[in-house]
Design an enzyme around this catalytic site. Structure first.
Site, PDB file in Angstrom:
ATOM      1  N   HIS A 170       0.854  -1.192   0.000  1.00 49.23           N
ATOM      2  CA  HIS A 170       0.000   0.000   0.000  1.00 49.23           C
ATOM      3  C   HIS A 170       0.891   1.244   0.000  1.00 49.23           C
ATOM      4  O   HIS A 170       1.887   1.304   0.713  1.00 49.23           O
ATOM      5  CB  HIS A 170      -0.894  -0.013   1.240  1.00 49.23           C
ATOM      6  CG  HIS A 170      -1.771   1.195   1.369  1.00 49.23           C
ATOM      7  ND1 HIS A 170      -2.729   1.514   0.435  1.00 49.23           N
ATOM      8  CD2 HIS A 170      -1.839   2.162   2.320  1.00 49.23           C
ATOM      9  CE1 HIS A 170      -3.353   2.623   0.803  1.00 49.23           C
ATOM     10  NE2 HIS A 170      -2.821   3.038   1.947  1.00 49.23           N
ATOM     11  N   ASN A 171       0.533   2.233  -0.829  1.00 46.52           N
ATOM     12  CA  ASN A 171       1.360   3.447  -0.955  1.00 46.52           C
ATOM     13  C   ASN A 171       2.830   3.076  -1.173  1.00 46.52           C
ATOM     14  O   ASN A 171       3.733   3.545  -0.471  1.00 46.52           O
ATOM     15  CB  ASN A 171       1.215   4.332   0.285  1.00 46.52           C
ATOM     16  CG  ASN A 171      -0.151   4.994   0.371  1.00 46.52           C
ATOM     17  OD1 ASN A 171      -0.910   4.990  -0.605  1.00 46.52           O
ATOM     18  ND2 ASN A 171      -0.469   5.564   1.520  1.00 46.52           N
ATOM     19  N   GLU A 200       0.906  -0.466  -5.551  1.00 44.50           N
ATOM     20  CA  GLU A 200      -0.044   0.630  -5.726  1.00 44.50           C
ATOM     21  C   GLU A 200       0.658   1.819  -6.374  1.00 44.50           C
ATOM     22  O   GLU A 200       1.782   2.174  -5.996  1.00 44.50           O
ATOM     23  CB  GLU A 200      -0.632   1.048  -4.382  1.00 44.50           C
ATOM     24  CG  GLU A 200      -1.703   2.122  -4.543  1.00 44.50           C
ATOM     25  CD  GLU A 200      -2.312   2.555  -3.218  1.00 44.50           C
ATOM     26  OE1 GLU A 200      -3.517   2.855  -3.200  1.00 44.50           O
ATOM     27  OE2 GLU A 200      -1.586   2.607  -2.211  1.00 44.50           O
ATOM     28  N   ASP A 202      -0.358   5.753  -7.210  1.00 43.55           N
ATOM     29  CA  ASP A 202      -1.293   6.883  -7.162  1.00 43.55           C
ATOM     30  C   ASP A 202      -0.921   7.858  -8.274  1.00 43.55           C
ATOM     31  O   ASP A 202       0.121   8.513  -8.203  1.00 43.55           O
ATOM     32  CB  ASP A 202      -1.203   7.595  -5.809  1.00 43.55           C
ATOM     33  CG  ASP A 202      -1.916   6.828  -4.706  1.00 43.55           C
ATOM     34  OD1 ASP A 202      -2.223   5.657  -4.934  1.00 43.55           O
ATOM     35  OD2 ASP A 202      -2.150   7.404  -3.634  1.00 43.55           O
ATOM     36  N   HIS A 215       1.243  10.997  -2.988  1.00 44.64           N
ATOM     37  CA  HIS A 215       0.075  10.839  -2.133  1.00 44.64           C
ATOM     38  C   HIS A 215      -0.745  12.126  -2.221  1.00 44.64           C
ATOM     39  O   HIS A 215      -0.372  13.140  -1.636  1.00 44.64           O
ATOM     40  CB  HIS A 215       0.510  10.564  -0.691  1.00 44.64           C
ATOM     41  CG  HIS A 215      -0.548   9.911   0.129  1.00 44.64           C
ATOM     42  ND1 HIS A 215      -0.592   9.994   1.502  1.00 44.64           N
ATOM     43  CD2 HIS A 215      -1.611   9.141  -0.218  1.00 44.64           C
ATOM     44  CE1 HIS A 215      -1.626   9.310   1.958  1.00 44.64           C
ATOM     45  NE2 HIS A 215      -2.258   8.791   0.932  1.00 44.64           N
ATOM     46  N   GLU A 249      -4.374   3.863  -8.633  1.00 43.76           N
ATOM     47  CA  GLU A 249      -5.315   4.800  -8.028  1.00 43.76           C
ATOM     48  C   GLU A 249      -5.298   6.016  -8.953  1.00 43.76           C
ATOM     49  O   GLU A 249      -4.448   6.898  -8.840  1.00 43.76           O
ATOM     50  CB  GLU A 249      -4.894   5.156  -6.607  1.00 43.76           C
ATOM     51  CG  GLU A 249      -5.971   5.942  -5.870  1.00 43.76           C
ATOM     52  CD  GLU A 249      -5.689   6.085  -4.393  1.00 43.76           C
ATOM     53  OE1 GLU A 249      -5.718   7.231  -3.909  1.00 43.76           O
ATOM     54  OE2 GLU A 249      -5.443   5.057  -3.733  1.00 43.76           O
TER      55      GLU A 249
END
Length: 421
Positions: A170-171, A200, A202, A215, A249
């Site tokens: 995650h991230n 992930e 983003d 982020h 994302e």
């Protein structure tokens, strides 16, 4: 006496002191397992004590002891050694029985260990084990807590992809805190080298039509999407041959989504899965990790069906985008704490065929998002789909549609519909 040690290393020092590379080569020649980062740390601490970047024989001996001589090994050895220096075969047998639980070990077992691991000739000839031999035995595969056969893939990897837990990150791009920390390519390198199979990314609009990764709505730094894909291309299958999922994302405009799609196709090439295996668009189960070896899968929202994507493959649809809903179903708050997420079925309702239309849902509160067809068509087996309810999933959800469920909602599901969850 340490004569054996000096005899072993003196040829490497015949032309003078050695540098880090020489130290590494000498340890490898001695068949000593070591972590390179740990060695570099110890080497730096050693050379910090004097000028220059080379070490003497005495320095190497200190480095060797720091790497190899562990206090817990020394404590064990002295507990069974008669004089603290030597472990006779009889004492070795006692150690094997009491500490290693090798109750069937005999003199032959002890002799085999001595012959295999004792580095000092005169000690080996006396059928004894020195501390150096003891260390080598304790660090060997024979004493590993892990089963040797489990060092390679021993599980059945031919089941559908959804039957497996997937090591996920995650991230991935963050290497510190999530508010002000740096975004760094090392996050992806590190995750991939550790065997992670779902990363992930983003994605946000950047300058000069180049998407960026960070982020969103925080003070974290930004890195180019293109650089992320180059790192993934380099390290994707270095630690594992099994499929890698890139979970996007996606906050980009359709224009920059097309840039993302082109970048992934250009950089990843044949690694990128852009069509179903064998062109099969009608399926009831996902292919296996074995069938998807060395493939990168894109997880994102998708416009239309797999069949429509296949039909578009030969068409020029640059600049085209379509809308999809950001929330195809209710949010966490739409589920009351005591509500069941599976509707009871009465006998009268079972008689009719209800597959023709989905059950009524609460009106979506989400906005519409435009997805570039070029990016949408790269989504094959991992389409992002909002979770509606268990009954809806059982009746209408396709095997290639993936749900992401938040922690608070997952707790509700476990509480009110535990059997289905």
């Amino acid at each position: 006496s340490h004569t054996w040690f000096w005899n072993l290393i003196q040829n490497d020092f015949k032309n003078g002191n050695i540098d880090l590379d020489g130290c590494i080569r000498l340890l490898e020649k001695m068949q000593i397992n070591f972590d390179e980062d740990h060695l570099k740390h110890i080497f730096k601490k050693t050379i910090d004590k004097h000028t220059g970047d080379i070490i003497s024989m005495e320095d190497f001996r200190a480095i060797y002891r720091a790497l190899v001589h562990r206090p817990e090994f020394e404590e064990l050895f002295k507990a069974y050694s008669i004089d603290g220096n030597i472990l006779p075969d009889g004492q070795l047998l006692k150690f094997l029985a009491k500490e290693q639980f090798q109750t069937e070990a005999n003199e032959t077992t002890a002799l085999e260990i001595i012959m295999k691991y004792e580095p000092i000739d005169e000690v080996r000839k006396r059928r004894q084990l020195s501390f150096e031999g003891f260390i080598r035995y304790m660090n060997s595969d024979e004493c590993s807590i892990f089963k040797n056969q489990h060092k390679s893939i021993y599980q059945d990897m031919t089941q559908p992809l959804c039957d497996y837990f997937i090591s996920s990150s995650h991230n991935t791009y963050l290497i510190a805190d999530q508010l002000m920390g740096p975004s760094h390519l090392w996050g992806y390198t590190s995750a991939l080298l550790k065997g992670c199979r779902c990363l992930e990314i983003d994605c946000w609009d950047g300058h000069n039509n180049e998407p960026i990764v960070y982020h969103g709505h925080t003070l974290t730094s930004k890195i180019p999407f293109r650089s992320v894909i180059h790192v993934i291309d380099k390290y994707a299958f270095m630690s594992s041959p099994y499929p890698l999922v890139l979970s996007l994302e996606n906050h980009c405009s359709p224009k920059q989504q097309e840039v993302m799609a082109t970048c992934m196709k250009t950089v990843l090439g044949d690694k990128l899965l852009s069509a179903p295996l064998g062109g099969q668009v009608e399926m009831t189960r996902l292919p296996s990790p074995e069938a998807l070896k060395f493939k990168v899968l894109i997880k994102n929202k998708k416009v239309g069906t797999l069949e429509q994507s296949m039909l578009r493959m030969e068409e020029d649809y640059v600049g085209e985008a379509e809308e999809v809903s950001d929330s195809e179903g209710p949010s966490d708050e739409d589920y009351p704490e005591d509500a069941s997420l599976v509707r009871p079925r009465s006998p009268s309702k079972r008689k009719g065929d209800r597959r023709s239309s989905p059950p009524p849902q609460k009106k979506s509160k989400g906005r519409k998002t435009k997805i570039a067809l070029a990016l949408s068509d790269l989504v094959v087996y991992t389409k992002s789909q909002k979770f509606v309810g268990f009954e809806h999933s059982l009746r209408y959800q396709k095997c290639w549609e993936n749900n992401s469920i938040g922690e608070s909602q997952a707790r509700k599901l476990a509480r009110v519909s535990g059997n289905f969850f």
